[in-house]
Design a protein around this motif. Structure first.
Motif, short mmCIF file in Angstrom:
data_model
loop_
_atom_site.label_atom_id
_atom_site.label_comp_id
_atom_site.label_asym_id
_atom_site.label_seq_id
_atom_site.Cartn_x
_atom_site.Cartn_y
_atom_site.Cartn_z
N ILE A 197 0.86 -1.19 0.00
CA ILE A 197 0.00 0.00 0.00
C ILE A 197 0.89 1.24 0.00
N ALA A 198 0.79 2.03 -1.05
CA ALA A 198 1.58 3.26 -1.17
C ALA A 198 0.84 4.22 -2.08
N ASP A 199 1.15 5.50 -1.94
CA ASP A 199 0.45 6.51 -2.71
C ASP A 199 0.89 6.49 -4.17
N SER A 200 0.14 7.17 -5.01
CA SER A 200 0.47 7.24 -6.44
C SER A 200 1.83 7.90 -6.64
N GLY A 201 2.61 7.38 -7.60
CA GLY A 201 3.91 7.96 -7.91
C GLY A 201 4.98 7.66 -6.90
N ILE B 74 -6.63 -29.95 -8.40
CA ILE B 74 -5.25 -29.48 -8.41
C ILE B 74 -4.55 -29.99 -7.16
N ASN B 75 -3.46 -30.72 -7.37
CA ASN B 75 -2.70 -31.30 -6.26
C ASN B 75 -1.75 -30.26 -5.66
N GLN B 76 -1.99 -29.88 -4.41
CA GLN B 76 -1.13 -28.98 -3.65
C GLN B 76 -0.84 -27.68 -4.41
N PRO B 77 -1.85 -26.91 -4.72
CA PRO B 77 -1.63 -25.65 -5.45
C PRO B 77 -0.87 -24.64 -4.60
N CYS B 78 -0.01 -23.87 -5.25
CA CYS B 78 0.73 -22.81 -4.55
C CYS B 78 0.50 -21.51 -5.32
N LEU B 79 -0.56 -20.82 -4.96
CA LEU B 79 -0.89 -19.55 -5.58
C LEU B 79 -0.31 -18.42 -4.72
N CYS B 80 0.52 -17.59 -5.33
CA CYS B 80 1.07 -16.41 -4.66
C CYS B 80 0.55 -15.16 -5.37
N VAL B 81 0.14 -14.18 -4.60
CA VAL B 81 -0.40 -12.95 -5.17
C VAL B 81 0.29 -11.76 -4.51
N TYR B 82 0.84 -10.88 -5.35
CA TYR B 82 1.38 -9.62 -4.86
C TYR B 82 0.64 -8.49 -5.56
N GLY B 83 -0.10 -7.71 -4.78
CA GLY B 83 -0.85 -6.60 -5.35
C GLY B 83 -0.38 -5.28 -4.78
N THR B 84 -0.52 -4.23 -5.55
CA THR B 84 -0.20 -2.89 -5.07
C THR B 84 -1.42 -2.01 -5.27
N THR B 85 -1.59 -1.06 -4.36
CA THR B 85 -2.74 -0.17 -4.43
C THR B 85 -2.46 1.09 -3.65
N THR B 86 -3.26 2.10 -3.90
CA THR B 86 -3.18 3.32 -3.11
C THR B 86 -4.10 3.19 -1.91
N PRO B 87 -3.83 3.91 -0.81
CA PRO B 87 -4.69 3.81 0.38
C PRO B 87 -6.13 4.19 0.08
N VAL B 88 -6.35 5.23 -0.73
CA VAL B 88 -7.71 5.69 -0.99
C VAL B 88 -8.52 4.60 -1.69
N LEU B 89 -7.95 4.00 -2.74
CA LEU B 89 -8.66 2.94 -3.46
C LEU B 89 -8.89 1.73 -2.57
#
Length: 767
Positions: free
Chosen positions: A412-416, A518-533
């Motif tokens: 979570i970080a601001d735009s820019g 699915i045998n032993q799935p390993c889903l990793c998710v890295y998301g970025t967003t602004t605090p307001v959104l």
């Protein structure tokens, strides 16, 4: 006999489009099972604004003897509270003629009944006892034991679980108004709403007390007011009449009348002591008072005894206040009904977290990200690196408790502020090492698309920009299409299936390949967003239902660090490329190129067990004890699901850090456990702070939190009233005054008077 209505009917009602909520056993109002007892469900009406989640249902199913209520909004209910069977049937026939022939009729205490309809759009309800239209902000009991009959509510025509909201007849607000006006004419005069007259009858004589003093003013005596109230019967009066009597009592007696109002309110069958107390504190009468009460009582035959003094100016105080005994009784009776006071926020105690205190492959990857960035963001670099390595070591390594390296992290970080750089580095890294198959697409378009990607490569990383916008769509079950909302549900299920076989959904029309397990799935998710959104996308249900708890939220400490120059174009070091490849190839004991890669349950997947040294065990034992202690004090609150994932997330992060230090002979060291616990503690504490300050289910709650945030930002010196007014121009004067008053009464802020050159000024400070 145990009646598990929630377990029996809950899932079918949700599938039918009904927004449900738990009902306390033997009651007609929403309840929450907290600390081993049923208590009023504060803030339940948020369920009128969104669909019920399956995670909420799984929690409610465990609450003993929970009934099921339906939150109104997309549905409305016509409540015919008439005890005469012939008249009740006439009103029902009129409803069917004017509003539509609904199959959904509920009987609780016959011949009273309730009819359910769909709304064209939500509207405010109507109360004209014994007729009521329940809609926005209200609810009705669908399945429970009726408190009067001791028998379950029943649906004689067709059970509500066999209906869908979309199949019910549609009604509008105007239709219900017209129906109620027409239905009232069917009722005999004695059944029609018991309204209190608004205007003084000129033929009514002015009352004279024993001193010969006339009285029609605001102030009165406790003895006279309590005697007059005996003639003003509270037989479920309409809400505005109830408020009018409360205002008059407070105008006549001030705070000394609180106990009298509570006892008079308790005469009504629909009395709620907590609502009575809250309403009393909001009353601010300026004109209404004893004169109104005396007049209304006189209209009903009250003739005060000659010894009763009406006017307080004629009373000589002596002995204890006449309300003392009544006040004691009311306070004793109200103890069990008043919800417990709010607990302190459950922050995690632990060492300060240093994001750069890392070694091995993780340290080298983070260092490369920072050294090549224009605006270095160590926290975002760590979050993305953990997810990337977690995907590469997926199905290759596991802890002694069979936890895996699948991680969901949101930066979570601001735009820019430099959110994109770490994603660019990871993409290049995977391409250079030949692991591009581990990379999911830049956008997940549907639940089916996510499932297909994980099936084709069970260890996979999705790097999602504008994650707040995705959450906004995926969490909105009312307006978003099913293929979008399925994404969040599948992510929740896949997270918990990493050590077992994920059984794919069954479809009415099977495709050629059938169900995808699915045998032993390993889903990793890295998301970025602004605090307001991010905060505008969420509601309190996302905290309570556990969907948010699976994500580690990493908020930057500095959104705009000083730039170190233009992006440095520097190739990824060879030693980092080799180390990443070693992690992707390590730990599998099966043979063949496809071992540990394909998804089918027949594939041999035997991850390497990563042991834990004793120092690390001690760290995690202490963390577990701390979390369990906080869970017991926060049982069944919005914090429960967040705290419940602390130990699990810390263990997964320690696994990634330990493997990155030595992929061939990995060990979870004490320093791995300390660092991982500190990281999760940092994330959870920031999340709790932000939930408390920013998360709101409606505009009113959001405005309260915005004002409180402004006052907190002013620090110890506080903020003067005129400056607060300038900073809260999004409110009008009345809204601002009411919010400040509510914050003062809630103990969240304090007011102080400070001298100025002209006149004293009001200053507000955070408590």
């Amino acid at each position: 006999m145990v009646h598990n209505f929630m377990d029996k009917y809950g899932e079918r009602l949700i599938a039918g489009g009904f927004s449900i909520l738990p009902i306390a056993p033997g009651k007609k109002y929403p309840g929450a099972y907290q600390r081993g007892a049923w208590r009023p469900y504060k803030g339940w009406n948020k369920h009128a604004e969104r669909a019920t989640t399956l995670n909420e249902l799984s929690i409610w199913r465990q609450w003993p003897d929970a009934g099921i209520g339906v939150a109104c909004g997309n549905v409305a209910a016509i409540d015919i509270d008439v005890s005469d069977a012939i008249i009740a049937q006439q009103v029902e026939d009129l409803a069917r003629e004017r509003l539509g022939d609904t199959p959904a009729v509920r009987i609780g205490h016959a011949p009273k009944r309730l009819l359910v309809y769909r709304t064209a759009e939500p509207f405010s309800g109507i109360k004209q006892h014994p007729l009521e239209v329940l809609c926005l902000g209200q609810q009705f009991v669908a399945y429970a034991i009726h408190p009067d009959t001791g028998q379950p509510y029943h649906w004689p025509n067709a059970s509500l679980v066999d209906q869908r909201v979309d199949d019910l007849p549609t009604i509008s607000q105007q239709q219900t108004h017209d129906f109620v006006e027409e239905a009232l004419n069917i009722l005999p005069q004695e059944m029609r709403p018991n309204r209190l007259e608004k205007h003084r009858d000129s033929s009514t004589p002015i009352l004279m007390d024993s001193h010969g003093v006339s009285h029609s003013g605001q102030q009165g005596t406790f003895e006279a007011v309590s005697d007059a109230l005996r003639y003003i019967v509270n037989a479920d009066l309409p809400y505005d009449d109830w408020v009018r009597i409360g205002m008059a009592i407070k105008g006549a007696l001030g705070e000394a009348g609180a106990a009298l109002f509570a006892e008079w309110s308790a005469c009504a069958g629909k009395n709620n002591p907590a609502t009575t107390t809250q309403s009393w504190s909001s009353f601010k009468p300026t004109i209404i008072g004893a004169g109104t009460l005396y007049h209304l009582a006189q209209q009903r035959g009250w003739q005060p005894e000659a010894s009763i003094t009406l006017n307080p100016v004629n009373v000589t105080p002596q002995g204890p206040h006449p309300a003392q005994g009544l006040l004691s009784r009311v306070q004793e009776n109200a103890v069990a009904d008043v919800p417990p006071s709010e607990e302190k926020l459950p922050f995690i105690d632990g060492p300060e977290w240093d994001p750069l205190d890392v070694d091995g492959v993780l340290g080298a990857l983070v260092e490369h990200m920072i050294s090549t960035a224009t605006r270095p963001q160590p926290i975002l670099a760590v979050g993305n690196a953990l997810c990337a390595l977690g995907a590469l070591m997926g199905r290759r390594y596991r802890t002694e408790t069979n936890l895996r390296s699948n991680l969901y992290i949101v930066g979570i970080a601001d735009s820019g502020s430099g959110k994109n750089h770490s994603r660019e580095v990871i993409t290049e890294l995977f391409m250079r090492t030949g692991h591009q198959s581990y990379l999911g697409g830049n956008r997940i378009a549907s639940g089916a698309g996510l499932l297909r990607a994980v099936y084709e490569h069970p260890a996979i990383l999705f790097q999602q920009d504008e994650f707040g916008m995705f959450l906004q769509a995926a969490a909105d079950r009312r307006r978003s299409p099913r293929h979008i909302t399925d994404i969040l549900d599948l992510m929740t299920e896949l997270y918990s299936s990493a050590s077992t076989t994920f059984l794919g959904p069954e479809y009415a029309v099977k495709d050629k390949s059938g169900r995808k397990d699915i045998n032993q799935p390993c889903l990793c998710v890295y998301g970025t967003t602004t605090p307001v959104l991010f905060w505008s996308a969420l509601r309190s249900a996302n905290v309570a239902d556990g969907s948010l708890a699976r994500f580690v939220m990493l908020k930057t400490r500095d959104d705009y660090p000083d730039p170190v120059g233009a992006n440095v174009i520097r190739p990824i070091p060879d030693h980092l490329l080799q180390a990443v490849t070693a992690i992707a190839n390590g730990g599998s004991s099966g043979g063949g190129n496809l071992s540990g890669v394909t998804a089918t349950p027949e594939t041999s997947v035997e991850p390497m067990i990563v042991p834990m040294e004793q120092g690390a065990r001690t760290v995690f034992d202490e963390l577990s004890c701390q979390v369990m202690s906080k869970l017991k004090t926060c049982r069944s609150t919005q914090w429960s699901s967040i705290l419940a994932r602390v130990w699990e997330n810390a263990s997964k992060i320690a696994l990634v850090r330990g493997v990155s230090a030595n992929p061939h002979a990995p060990l979870i060291r004490q320093e791995d456990a300390v660092w991982a616990s500190a990281l999760v503690g940092y994330a959870v504490n920031r999340l709790i702070e932000d939930v408390e300050q920013h998360l709101a289910d409606n505009q009113t709650e959001q405005n309260h939190k915005r004002v409180l945030t402004i006052i907190r930002a002013a620090g110890r010196q506080g903020i003067p009233r005129n400056r607060l007014t300038r900073k809260t121009q999004f409110l009008n004067e009345r809204e601002r005054r009411e919010i400040v008053q509510a914050l003062l009464e809630g103990g969240q802020i304090v007011a102080d008077v400070k001298p100025t050159r002209t006149q004293p000024g009001m200053v507000y400070k955070a408590a």
